[in-house]
Scaffold this motif. Sequence first.
Motif, PDB file in Angstrom:
ATOM      1  N   LEU A 475      49.914  63.858  44.419  1.00 43.71           N
ATOM      2  CA  LEU A 475      50.598  63.632  43.145  1.00 43.71           C
ATOM      3  C   LEU A 475      52.118  63.575  43.334  1.00 43.71           C
ATOM      4  CD1 LEU A 475      48.577  65.901  40.687  1.00 43.71           C
ATOM      5  CD2 LEU A 475      48.738  63.393  40.654  1.00 43.71           C
ATOM      6  N   VAL A 520      50.140  58.586  35.235  1.00 43.15           N
ATOM      7  CA  VAL A 520      49.824  59.771  36.042  1.00 43.15           C
ATOM      8  C   VAL A 520      50.944  60.800  35.893  1.00 43.15           C
ATOM      9  CG1 VAL A 520      49.363  60.623  38.370  1.00 43.15           C
ATOM     10  CG2 VAL A 520      48.541  58.352  37.674  1.00 43.15           C
ATOM     11  N   GLN A 521      52.193  60.346  36.009  1.00 41.67           N
ATOM     12  CA  GLN A 521      53.327  61.263  35.949  1.00 41.67           C
ATOM     13  C   GLN A 521      53.500  61.875  34.563  1.00 41.67           C
ATOM     14  OE1 GLN A 521      55.057  62.605  38.228  1.00 41.67           O
ATOM     15  NE2 GLN A 521      56.497  63.656  36.854  1.00 41.67           N
ATOM     16  N   GLU A 524      51.757  64.984  34.185  1.00 42.82           N
ATOM     17  CA  GLU A 524      52.391  66.090  34.898  1.00 42.82           C
ATOM     18  C   GLU A 524      53.397  66.799  34.006  1.00 42.82           C
ATOM     19  OE1 GLU A 524      52.298  67.325  38.561  1.00 42.82           O
ATOM     20  OE2 GLU A 524      50.381  66.811  37.619  1.00 42.82           O
ATOM     21  N   GLN A 558      44.011  62.252  33.884  1.00 41.95           N
ATOM     22  CA  GLN A 558      44.979  62.058  34.958  1.00 41.95           C
ATOM     23  C   GLN A 558      44.307  61.488  36.203  1.00 41.95           C
ATOM     24  OE1 GLN A 558      46.897  65.591  36.616  1.00 41.95           O
ATOM     25  NE2 GLN A 558      48.847  64.478  36.626  1.00 41.95           N
ATOM     26  N   ALA A 561      43.649  57.881  35.588  1.00 41.36           N
ATOM     27  CA  ALA A 561      44.877  57.096  35.648  1.00 41.36           C
ATOM     28  C   ALA A 561      45.293  56.847  37.088  1.00 41.36           C
ATOM     29  CB  ALA A 561      45.990  57.823  34.900  1.00 41.36           C
ATOM     30  N   GLU A 562      45.126  57.860  37.932  1.00 44.94           N
ATOM     31  CA  GLU A 562      45.460  57.710  39.346  1.00 44.94           C
ATOM     32  C   GLU A 562      44.564  56.654  39.995  1.00 44.94           C
ATOM     33  OE1 GLU A 562      45.209  60.390  43.413  1.00 44.94           O
ATOM     34  OE2 GLU A 562      45.496  61.393  41.473  1.00 44.94           O
TER      35      GLU A 562
END
Length: 586
Positions: A475, A520-521, A524, A558, A561-562
């Motif tokens: 990540l 993805v971010q 986070e 997530q 999405a990755e």
Amino acid sequence: MTKKKTSTTSDAKKSRKHVKKPEGEVVEKKPEGEVVEDVGTRPADPAATGPVDEAATSFHDGDVIAAGQDGGEDAAVALEAEVTFVLDADAQLPDLSAVFDQGEVREQALRAVYLDTADLLLLRNQVTLRRREGGTDDGWHLKLPADADRLEVRTGLGSGAGRWAVPETHLQALAEHLGADWESVPEAERGLMPVAVLSTQRTAVDLLDASGAVVATLCDDRVEASPSGRAWRELEVELMPGAAPELLDLTVMHLAAQGVEPAGSPSKLGRALEKSLKRQAKGKGPKKKDPAGTLVMAYVAEQAAVIRAREAGVAADAPEAVHKSRVAIRRLRSTLRTFGALFDGEQAEALRKELGWYARRLGDPRDAEVVSARILADLDTVPRADYDGPVKTRAAEELGRRHAQAHAQLVKAQASPRYARLMDTLTEFVAAPPLVGEHGRKGKKVLPQMVADAVALTAETAQQARDAETAQERLTLLHETRKRAKAVRYAFEATAPAFGETAAARAADWEQVTEALGAVQDLEVVLPALRHVRDAAVAAGESSYTYGWLAGRLGQVQAEAEAQALPALEAALRHAEVKPKDLLDD
């Protein structure tokens, strides 16, 4: 400074009242209004800019525009009556002793920075805005067409931090003069940034009447324009307030008799930007054979203008203002790094550092805004059976408070001397970019390799993410990949106006990559914020169950999405597997 006086005969003095035509030569007197008109500010082809209602302005000679509640200096409005003439570089100064006595002679070095929108809205409407240093009237000058003459709105230069902020009085006068033309421009495109710098070596001569009073000034100007590189010489004769307008008629007639004609070219700025205006009128953009530095600086100036244009919106927390300003700063910082070999490293890095400071101030309220929208929307998807307590109310209160606090800090930063200095530095960077190295070479010879280097860095980081041994390490590396992918995207954007469809298509490819990696971010950032809301709920004696359920669901999102981001990245990298010279070309 020297003072000179030229004696004249009584016959010459009489000729000021009645101009005699040289024997065998017919000097046609121009129709009233044509001579007094500021020829030097009119485009050579009026059709290229469209008609202008010169009487539209509500300002008049002698008016004072109040500075308003924000302070600053009141602006004075003065009517300007002058005419500009063409003169060869090595020509003798023409003789005006039959019209005027000569007074003091002054040598002056002037530097005028002209500001406009990216599409030259002001110039196309025969309006100029400049900040000029040197001479007897240094300051901010806004020139507006008014009947056959011009109105000039003036204030002093100011000093210290914030000296490059356009005076509010000038913005007020500009908006009022342009009216609907200004109002129709989206706020994001109203940023006024330097479009040309004119350095002038001026010989200014006071012109006197028979009583010895100064009634006009003759300016012999040798002008160099940047970035166009054009240079020329011209004469200006400007009447003093209260002087008889007929003196300009006499001046034109006497100079015409000596072969010196009124200029048919535009203003100094119009002359400096003549090629740009013509290409714009034809719907043409820059060319890839233009200097590399010029092409990159056009993108830099565009982003700088967005930051300036969005200032008020950022302070008011207007929709998209913070986000668009933050993106413009990202583009700027990325461009200064990707094309760093074209700039003085110390100056470019200093600007990047200060832009980074402002980006962080923008980032806090923007992240809070994104997080709030995401969490509140996701709470709407929670099944009723898993909804326990005043979850949405708690989330709205906590996240709203975080956003308000972050925005208050942003407004405080905007009001600081550090921000004012940053805006000054940015404006000066655009006005006089510290270009070095191969900036003068053709863009097509220099820029493709720089873009290719940015792609290679992204590919390297992406490979490191693939090889990561832990999920957290992956990540972290994907976030670095995203930042480098943005650099690639912005590099293609910067070159697309000159290089065409291929560069634009690749910019779109890399936008998909950055958006996919951004999803993805974003999570986070969202997950820690969700935990913060959960902790606040627990402290208030409320259930944490719903927050835990949503956190688990977002963890799955997530991962999805990755999985979607990696193919987009791979596709963009495959498209870039060409020789650098073919990376941007159609």
